[in-house]
Motif scaffolding. Structure first.
Motif, PDB file in Angstrom:
ATOM      1  N   TRP A  63      -2.595  18.888 -13.511  1.00 26.89           N
ATOM      2  CA  TRP A  63      -2.840  18.618 -14.929  1.00 26.89           C
ATOM      3  C   TRP A  63      -3.868  19.610 -15.479  1.00 26.89           C
ATOM      4  N   ALA A 118      -3.556  26.681 -18.805  1.00 23.65           N
ATOM      5  CA  ALA A 118      -2.447  27.572 -19.150  1.00 23.65           C
ATOM      6  C   ALA A 118      -2.039  27.400 -20.610  1.00 23.65           C
ATOM      7  N   HIS A 119      -1.966  26.156 -21.059  1.00 25.66           N
ATOM      8  CA  HIS A 119      -1.576  25.886 -22.443  1.00 25.66           C
ATOM      9  C   HIS A 119      -2.607  26.459 -23.414  1.00 25.66           C
ATOM     10  N   LYS A 172      -2.348  22.991 -16.021  1.00 32.21           N
ATOM     11  CA  LYS A 172      -1.511  22.986 -17.225  1.00 32.21           C
ATOM     12  C   LYS A 172      -2.366  23.058 -18.485  1.00 32.21           C
TER      13      LYS A 172
END
Length: 300
Positions: A144, A150-151, A147
């Motif tokens: 999580w 990265a987002h 992510k």
């Protein structure tokens, strides 16, 4: 903030900044290891400068959720590497073309453009390697966190905001369009810092996440508003980067849209919103409140 409280916050900041400097140095490749020029340039730009606002946010949010030191070190250094990579690329001639960053020559000036490009690429990759090795965090939560970072770094976050910024030179943006651009360009990584710190410690419930997101939204915009004010009012020696660049490049800013005094007032309003968002956490969120104050009251 009282004198005693201010002193405590200053001591806490220095402690965290020292930790981050030490951990960054350990996570970065040694300067003497091949390819030496690349590794030397990575260390040149990442070490010995900057306020470390994003790592400070990681540590302050982590304190709310009992995060351990190793998890925080990995998360803080990962987000700082993403931030530094963005500065290296942002300063290149194809972007903002700046010669000064954190009080010293930018990477493409000190070395060359190809090295600067590779430094940014290498720091971005290194960030995910560092975060992926936060082994004290449960596997599902670590995925999580990866992510989230990265987002925040990609087209839906920082890079997307930078693309809008480049495409907006010479244009008249609405206040809503300007806010959207900066929520991506600056705000996304600041939000990621807060969320990563929280996730490094424990599961975060929906109410807590909403509060953290509201806080991060407010400080993300406040950071950019203050940046725009300083670009219009401070000198290069104080900023550690070239002053007046936005006006010279005909970029839309809060100052160009709202004016100087209304921009300053907006920054204060956003500070108040950040404080209000932290109400569910009580006094445990004092360092996050102090960081909101730092962001709004800074002079560089």
């Amino acid at each position: 903030m009282s004198g005693a409280r201010e002193g405590q916050f200053a001591d806490w900041m220095k402690t965290v900044q020292h930790k981050v400097e030490h951990e960054l140095s350990a996570f970065l490749p040694p300067a003497g290891e091949e390819p030496r020029k690349l590794h030397e340039a990575m260390r040149y730009t990442a070490l010995g400068g900057g306020k470390r606002v994003r790592p400070l946010l990681v540590y302050a949010a982590g304190a709310l959720f009992g995060a351990d030191e190793r998890a925080l070190a990995h998360a803080a250094c990962a987000v700082e590497m993403i931030h530094v990579y963005s500065l290296v690329h942002d300063d290149m001639p194809c972007m903002d073309d700046d010669a000064l960053r954190r009080g010293k020559p930018t990477v493409h000036v000190q070395y060359d453009e190809a090295t600067a490009l590779l430094v940014g690429d290498a720091l971005q990759a290194q960030a995910f390697d560092v975060l992926a090795n936060a082994h004290t965090v449960p596997h599902d939560r670590l995925v999580w966190m990866l992510k989230v970072l990265a987002h925040a770094a990609g087209a839906a976050g920082m890079c997307g905001g930078q693309a809008i910024d480049l495409d907006s030179v010479g244009l008249q943006l609405t206040l809503e369009q300007l806010e959207r651009m900066h929520q991506l360009k600056t705000g996304a990584l600041l939000r990621a810092s807060v969320v990563l710190g929280a996730l490094a410690g424990a599961e975060v419930n929906e109410e807590q996440m909403q509060a953290l997101n509201a806080y991060a939204r407010a400080i993300g915009l406040a950071f950019q508003v203050v940046d725009d004010v300083l670009d219009a009012t401070a000198d290069s020696a104080t900023l550690g980067k070239t002053a007046g660049k936005d006006a010279a490049a005909n970029k839309p800013t809060y100052v160009s849209i709202l004016g100087l005094e209304e921009s300053k007032a907006l920054a204060q309003t956003l500070r108040d919103e950040a404080h209000a968002a932290l109400a569910p956490f009580g006094d445990n969120a004092r360092h996050l409140r102090d960081l909101a104050d730092l962001i709004v009251q800074r002079n560089a």
